[in-house]
Design a protein around this motif. Structure first.
Motif, short mmCIF file in Angstrom:
data_model
loop_
_atom_site.label_atom_id
_atom_site.label_comp_id
_atom_site.label_asym_id
_atom_site.label_seq_id
_atom_site.Cartn_x
_atom_site.Cartn_y
_atom_site.Cartn_z
N TYR A 44 -110.85 3.59 44.62
CA TYR A 44 -111.58 3.52 43.65
C TYR A 44 -112.62 2.38 44.36
O TYR A 44 -112.26 1.58 43.18
CB TYR A 44 -111.69 3.63 42.91
CG TYR A 44 -110.61 5.01 41.32
CD1 TYR A 44 -111.62 5.50 41.60
CD2 TYR A 44 -110.05 5.00 41.26
CE1 TYR A 44 -111.17 7.01 40.98
CE2 TYR A 44 -108.95 6.18 40.69
CZ TYR A 44 -109.79 6.61 40.14
OH TYR A 44 -108.80 8.11 40.37
N HIS A 48 -116.64 1.93 39.70
CA HIS A 48 -114.69 1.86 38.82
C HIS A 48 -114.28 0.49 38.25
O HIS A 48 -113.19 0.10 38.55
CB HIS A 48 -113.98 2.75 39.65
CG HIS A 48 -114.38 3.95 39.62
ND1 HIS A 48 -114.32 5.82 39.11
CD2 HIS A 48 -115.03 4.76 41.17
CE1 HIS A 48 -115.23 5.78 40.14
NE2 HIS A 48 -115.43 5.77 40.73
N THR A 51 -111.53 0.55 36.48
CA THR A 51 -109.60 1.01 36.88
C THR A 51 -109.74 -0.25 38.27
O THR A 51 -108.66 -0.49 37.57
CB THR A 51 -110.77 2.02 38.04
OG1 THR A 51 -111.05 2.74 37.32
CG2 THR A 51 -109.07 2.40 38.93
N LYS A 52 -110.98 -1.37 38.06
CA LYS A 52 -110.25 -2.31 39.22
C LYS A 52 -109.77 -3.49 37.71
O LYS A 52 -108.77 -4.09 37.62
CB LYS A 52 -111.42 -2.82 39.39
CG LYS A 52 -112.26 -1.58 40.84
CD LYS A 52 -113.00 -2.67 41.57
CE LYS A 52 -113.55 -2.26 42.58
NZ LYS A 52 -114.72 -2.42 42.88
N THR A 328 -120.50 -2.34 40.04
CA THR A 328 -118.55 -2.96 40.82
C THR A 328 -117.81 -3.90 39.69
O THR A 328 -116.79 -3.64 39.59
CB THR A 328 -118.14 -3.73 41.36
OG1 THR A 328 -119.09 -4.87 42.17
CG2 THR A 328 -118.70 -2.52 42.70
#
Length: 412
Positions: A44, A48, A51-52, A328
């Motif tokens: 990813y 995302h 998720t990070k 991001t």
């Protein structure tokens, strides 16, 4: 009496066996957990942000847990340490066998990402044409940027570090990055070995150092994103990180002037992450030689400020603080009214570590842990969480986990 003696010996043997299981599984669990987090980062890439955030949160928790258990025993014996070293060598060989064929050929190609080719362009402007790259409106042509922000966007230390790319187009840039990656690896080995040998160790000290150094190399070269960013697209973050790690080696050896020069040069190369490591040294026991060294290292900034202060400030500093958020970052999935929480979190985290460390004399381990935790908070609350930023964290996480790899689970 013999019954009680036998029972006690059996209990002690079971406890020792359980201790070995906990220590060994601690390293394996940490390695698998980090690998999974790195795979998520790799999969990813753009966007995302949640998720990070979860990946950084997991790594944050892992580091904090390892550090909180730092005082517990991790004596696993010479045989287990030798086994661990052999295992680490095998894993490291597998990593290189997979990554070198996939990314090795890209060493001879020019950088393709903007932070790479603008650096190469800036080096050509400065060294071959004698022009100020911060004044060039053609070096970074992006429609969303006003003309005053179209010059080079990093500190002049970056241009000095990649000077070879001006004289050897294409190959000079990547080979320079490979050299900095090698310096990073050597500095990491030195840091790990220095931290372990400085302790009062038992007779297995030699294998403790060898296995820890090999573990740190596995953790450094494990993420595919490192290979991709450095070898394929040509991200240049490995350079300021290498300067910081060598600076920490100098701190470890109490060469304060040289440590300051290297960290100051890293700051003159890229504002972050250097600024947050320097913040860890703002303590009552700060050395005057270190401050003098920082001023010497940061002197390229003064030279370019004298050349054209406005373009320098516009491109290196004002642009960084006036960036719009992208997909991001957590900004993109958070209501606008809550955006103020992100800079507030950064400020509070910085103040906490400054106050916490003000009257302490920190070891290298504690300095790196504090720096890494602060940098993670800064990163997840910044307006961009780009893949090249991960290069900052790989050697730091490798150092911390290698040092405390047997201490994830409580031994009692």
């Amino acid at each position: 009496m013999r019954f009680f003696t036998a029972s006690f010996e059996k209990s002690a043997s079971l406890q020792k066996g359980w201790h070995l299981v906990l220590c060994s599984s601690s390293f394996l669990f940490s390695l698998v957990f980090i690998y999974c987090a790195y795979r998520l980062f790799q999969t990813y890439d753009w966007g995302h942000p949640f998720t990070k955030f979860l990946c950084f949160s997991g790594l944050f928790a892992l580091i904090l847990t390892l550090f909180n258990h730092r005082t517990q025993s991790d004596d696993i014996g010479k045989t287990m340490l030798m086994t661990e070293a052999v295992f680490a060598m095998a894993v490291l060989a597998l990593i290189f066998a997979r990554m070198v064929p996939a990314y090795g050929d890209f060493i001879f190609a020019a950088p393709t990402v903007d932070i790479g080719y603008t650096t190469e362009h800036a080096a050509k402007l400065l060294f071959l044409q004698g022009e100020n790259p911060y004044l060039s409106e053609s070096i970074n042509i992006r429609p969303e940027l006003a003309p005053e922000h179209r010059g080079f966007h990093y500190g002049p230390g970056m241009i000095l570090g990649y000077a070879a790319s001006a004289y050897f187009p294409g190959i000079g840039y990547k080979l320079t990055s490979v050299a900095f990656l090698a310096i990073t690896a050597l500095a990491l080995c030195s840091l790990v070995a220095g931290c372990l040998t400085s302790r009062s160790q038992i007779e297995t000290n030699g294998w403790q150092v060898r296995s820890a150094v090999l573990a740190s190399m596995v953790l450094l070269f494990l993420p595919e994103r490192l290979w991709y960013e450095v070898f394929h697209v040509g991200a240049n973050d490995i350079y300021p990180v290498a300067l910081l790690l060598v600076g920490l080696v100098c701190v470890q050896k109490e060469k304060w002037l040289l440590a300051g020069v290297l960290m100051g040069l890293s700051f003159a190369t890229k504002f972050s992450p250097a600024a947050f490591l320097l913040a860890m040294f703002l303590r009552k026991d700060i050395r005057l030689n270190f401050l003098i060294g920082c001023a010497i290292g940061a002197s390229p900034l003064l030279i370019f400020l004298a050349w054209d202060h406005q373009s320098m400030i516009e491109n290196v500093f004002i642009l960084r603080f006036s960036l719009n958020f992208d997909s991001t970052s957590l900004y993109s999935i958070t209501p606008d009214v809550l955006h103020v929480l992100f800079p507030l979190t950064q400020l509070c985290a910085l103040i906490y570590f400054l106050v916490r460390n003000a009257n302490r004399t920190l070891s290298i381990e504690e300095t790196v842990v504090c720096f890494t935790l602060l940098l993670m908070i800064i990163e997840v609350t910044f307006k961009e969480i780009h893949a090249n930023h991960l290069i900052w964290f790989y050697p730091l996480i490798a150092f911390i986990v290698a040092i405390y790899r047997h201490k994830l689970f409580p031994s009692r």
